[in-house]
Design a protein around this motif. Structure first.
Motif, mmCIF file in Angstrom:
data_model
loop_
_atom_site.group_PDB
_atom_site.id
_atom_site.type_symbol
_atom_site.label_atom_id
_atom_site.label_comp_id
_atom_site.label_asym_id
_atom_site.label_seq_id
_atom_site.Cartn_x
_atom_site.Cartn_y
_atom_site.Cartn_z
ATOM 1 N N ARG A 96 0.815 -1.211 0.000
ATOM 2 C CA ARG A 96 0.000 0.000 0.000
ATOM 3 C C ARG A 96 0.856 1.272 0.000
ATOM 4 O O ARG A 96 0.436 2.305 -0.508
ATOM 5 C CB ARG A 96 -0.935 -0.001 1.219
ATOM 6 C CG ARG A 96 -2.004 1.045 1.112
ATOM 7 C CD ARG A 96 -2.978 0.971 2.288
ATOM 8 N NE ARG A 96 -3.749 2.195 2.298
ATOM 9 C CZ ARG A 96 -3.301 3.358 2.760
ATOM 10 N NH1 ARG A 96 -2.107 3.445 3.285
ATOM 11 N NH2 ARG A 96 -4.035 4.434 2.710
ATOM 12 N N ASP A 97 2.059 1.199 0.543
ATOM 13 C CA ASP A 97 2.905 2.391 0.594
ATOM 14 C C ASP A 97 3.742 2.572 -0.677
ATOM 15 O O ASP A 97 4.563 3.476 -0.755
ATOM 16 C CB ASP A 97 3.790 2.391 1.836
ATOM 17 C CG ASP A 97 4.773 1.238 1.869
ATOM 18 O OD1 ASP A 97 4.656 0.310 1.040
ATOM 19 O OD2 ASP A 97 5.663 1.254 2.733
ATOM 20 N N HIS A 98 3.543 1.729 -1.678
ATOM 21 C CA HIS A 98 4.215 1.862 -2.971
ATOM 22 C C HIS A 98 3.226 2.456 -3.970
ATOM 23 O O HIS A 98 2.074 2.036 -4.024
ATOM 24 C CB HIS A 98 4.673 0.498 -3.487
ATOM 25 C CG HIS A 98 5.893 -0.033 -2.804
ATOM 26 N ND1 HIS A 98 6.004 -0.136 -1.441
ATOM 27 C CD2 HIS A 98 7.047 -0.490 -3.319
ATOM 28 C CE1 HIS A 98 7.187 -0.647 -1.141
ATOM 29 N NE2 HIS A 98 7.843 -0.871 -2.259
ATOM 30 N N GLY A 99 3.676 3.385 -4.737
ATOM 31 C CA GLY A 99 2.815 3.932 -5.782
ATOM 32 C C GLY A 99 1.974 5.100 -5.321
ATOM 33 O O GLY A 99 2.077 5.569 -4.185
ATOM 34 N N TYR A 100 1.124 5.532 -6.240
ATOM 35 C CA TYR A 100 0.364 6.761 -6.056
ATOM 36 C C TYR A 100 -1.131 6.535 -5.919
ATOM 37 O O TYR A 100 -1.858 7.422 -5.500
ATOM 38 C CB TYR A 100 0.668 7.708 -7.217
ATOM 39 C CG TYR A 100 2.166 7.830 -7.412
ATOM 40 C CD1 TYR A 100 2.943 8.478 -6.457
ATOM 41 C CD2 TYR A 100 2.815 7.230 -8.482
ATOM 42 C CE1 TYR A 100 4.322 8.539 -6.585
ATOM 43 C CE2 TYR A 100 4.194 7.299 -8.621
ATOM 44 C CZ TYR A 100 4.940 7.952 -7.673
ATOM 45 O OH TYR A 100 6.299 8.003 -7.797
ATOM 46 N N CYS A 101 -1.608 5.343 -6.245
ATOM 47 C CA CYS A 101 -3.040 5.059 -6.159
ATOM 48 C C CYS A 101 -3.609 5.234 -4.748
ATOM 49 O O CYS A 101 -4.724 5.741 -4.605
ATOM 50 C CB CYS A 101 -3.344 3.673 -6.712
ATOM 51 S SG CYS A 101 -3.151 3.566 -8.511
ATOM 52 N N PRO A 102 -2.893 4.869 -3.675
ATOM 53 C CA PRO A 102 -3.445 5.122 -2.344
ATOM 54 C C PRO A 102 -3.711 6.612 -2.083
ATOM 55 O O PRO A 102 -4.643 6.964 -1.361
ATOM 56 C CB PRO A 102 -2.378 4.561 -1.400
ATOM 57 C CG PRO A 102 -1.757 3.451 -2.202
ATOM 58 C CD PRO A 102 -1.695 4.021 -3.602
ATOM 59 N N HIS A 103 -2.922 7.480 -2.691
ATOM 60 C CA HIS A 103 -3.174 8.920 -2.560
ATOM 61 C C HIS A 103 -4.459 9.303 -3.289
ATOM 62 O O HIS A 103 -5.240 10.123 -2.803
ATOM 63 C CB HIS A 103 -1.995 9.722 -3.118
ATOM 64 C CG HIS A 103 -0.738 9.549 -2.339
ATOM 65 N ND1 HIS A 103 -0.411 10.353 -1.261
ATOM 66 C CD2 HIS A 103 0.267 8.651 -2.454
ATOM 67 C CE1 HIS A 103 0.752 9.961 -0.759
ATOM 68 N NE2 HIS A 103 1.176 8.927 -1.462
ATOM 69 N N VAL A 104 -4.672 8.712 -4.453
ATOM 70 C CA VAL A 104 -5.879 8.997 -5.238
ATOM 71 C C VAL A 104 -7.117 8.533 -4.475
ATOM 72 O O VAL A 104 -8.128 9.235 -4.430
ATOM 73 C CB VAL A 104 -5.797 8.319 -6.628
ATOM 74 C CG1 VAL A 104 -7.125 8.429 -7.380
ATOM 75 C CG2 VAL A 104 -4.670 8.939 -7.443
ATOM 76 N N ILE A 105 -7.030 7.364 -3.851
ATOM 77 C CA ILE A 105 -8.154 6.831 -3.073
ATOM 78 C C ILE A 105 -8.538 7.789 -1.953
ATOM 79 O O ILE A 105 -9.703 8.102 -1.766
ATOM 80 C CB ILE A 105 -7.772 5.450 -2.475
ATOM 81 C CG1 ILE A 105 -7.817 4.390 -3.548
ATOM 82 C CG2 ILE A 105 -8.668 5.063 -1.321
ATOM 83 C CD1 ILE A 105 -9.193 3.943 -3.943
ATOM 84 N N ALA A 123 8.354 11.917 -5.305
ATOM 85 C CA ALA A 123 9.632 11.469 -5.871
ATOM 86 C C ALA A 123 10.305 10.408 -5.009
ATOM 87 O O ALA A 123 11.054 9.578 -5.518
ATOM 88 C CB ALA A 123 10.573 12.654 -6.058
ATOM 89 N N GLY A 124 10.043 10.415 -3.708
ATOM 90 C CA GLY A 124 10.665 9.449 -2.811
ATOM 91 C C GLY A 124 9.924 8.130 -2.708
ATOM 92 O O GLY A 124 10.320 7.261 -1.949
ATOM 93 N N ASN A 125 8.855 7.955 -3.476
ATOM 94 C CA ASN A 125 8.094 6.714 -3.421
ATOM 95 C C ASN A 125 8.943 5.561 -3.942
ATOM 96 O O ASN A 125 9.677 5.721 -4.919
ATOM 97 C CB ASN A 125 6.815 6.864 -4.243
ATOM 98 C CG ASN A 125 5.832 5.756 -3.956
ATOM 99 O OD1 ASN A 125 6.027 4.637 -4.405
ATOM 100 N ND2 ASN A 125 4.797 6.078 -3.203
ATOM 101 N N PRO A 126 8.853 4.392 -3.317
ATOM 102 C CA PRO A 126 9.682 3.252 -3.736
ATOM 103 C C PRO A 126 9.547 2.859 -5.206
ATOM 104 O O PRO A 126 10.489 2.309 -5.785
ATOM 105 C CB PRO A 126 9.197 2.115 -2.827
ATOM 106 C CG PRO A 126 8.655 2.799 -1.621
ATOM 107 C CD PRO A 126 8.068 4.092 -2.119
ATOM 108 N N VAL A 127 8.417 3.135 -5.853
ATOM 109 C CA VAL A 127 8.273 2.725 -7.257
ATOM 110 C C VAL A 127 9.205 3.495 -8.185
ATOM 111 O O VAL A 127 9.499 3.046 -9.281
ATOM 112 C CB VAL A 127 6.820 2.825 -7.780
ATOM 113 C CG1 VAL A 127 5.911 1.878 -7.031
ATOM 114 C CG2 VAL A 127 6.298 4.243 -7.759
ATOM 115 N N VAL A 128 9.678 4.636 -7.737
ATOM 116 C CA VAL A 128 10.604 5.409 -8.559
ATOM 117 C C VAL A 128 11.928 4.644 -8.696
ATOM 118 O O VAL A 128 12.417 4.420 -9.804
ATOM 119 C CB VAL A 128 10.841 6.825 -7.984
ATOM 120 C CG1 VAL A 128 11.890 7.573 -8.786
ATOM 121 C CG2 VAL A 128 9.532 7.608 -7.944
#
Length: 189
Positions: A96-105, A123-128
């Motif tokens: 859940r802490d990877h990516g941007y979709c949880p922010h959109v939710i 920018a510091g998200n692990p998916v980068v």
């Protein structure tokens, strides 16, 4: 510029709606396994936006599940997303802490990141670093009960000028998928 990985800006937002979402997803019978209809939707979304990756993503308290996934055929399994397309359902899950979709939710609004590196919060998200994601375009799937079930999104490993047209497209596609989910619930599909 250095990013402090413990800084509040980088934290995934608290999702108070998650328990209600999980109950709703279970009632609908979605979000636990890949579905051909969602994969087909992700394929169409990728084609319309010209993005190499697209997803239909359902999110619970701890992780995200790509019930629909499109990845480039040309890639030979070098990334987590590409491995997922090969049919390994384990790779359809992401923390859940990877990516941007949880922010959109939590925001309940579409999110456009033409270059994630332009936004310290993202920018510091692990998916980068782990997957190489550089741009993101996503919209929430808010159903008739008012619950944000998940998201649809497209990502690229290069910066992308999504612009207003991209925003309108992702929002329209989210509305289309929600209508499909409602028809399915009503017994129409």
């Amino acid at each position: 510029m250095m990013y402090d990985s413990t800084a509040p800006l980088l934290l995934t937002p608290v999702d108070k709606e998650a328990p209600s979402r999980v109950r709703r997803l279970r009632r609908l019978g979605i979000g636990l396994r890949p579905e051909l209809a969602f994969d087909a939707f992700a394929d169409r979304l990728a084609e319309i936006t010209g993005a190499p990756y697209s997803m239909v993503n359902f999110i619970d308290e701890n992780r995200q599940f790509f019930a629909g996934l499109h990845t480039p055929d040309a890639l030979g399994g070098g990334s987590e997303l590409t491995s997922a397309a090969a049919g390994d359902t384990a790779y359809r899950y992401m923390a859940r802490d990877h990516g941007y979709c949880p922010h959109v939710i939590v925001r309940r609004k579409a999110l456009v990141l033409e270059d994630v590196c332009d936004y310290p919060r993202f920018a510091g998200n692990p998916v980068v670093d782990e997957i190489g994601i550089r741009s993101y375009l996503g919209a929430p799937l808010i159903d008739r009960t008012g619950i944000a079930l998940g998201t649809i999104c497209v990502v690229d490993v290069e910066p992308r000028p999504w612009g207003r047209a991209g925003l309108e497209t992702i929002k329209a596609m989210a509305a289309e998928l929600i209508e499909q989910i409602h028809r399915r619930e009503d017994g129409g599909i």
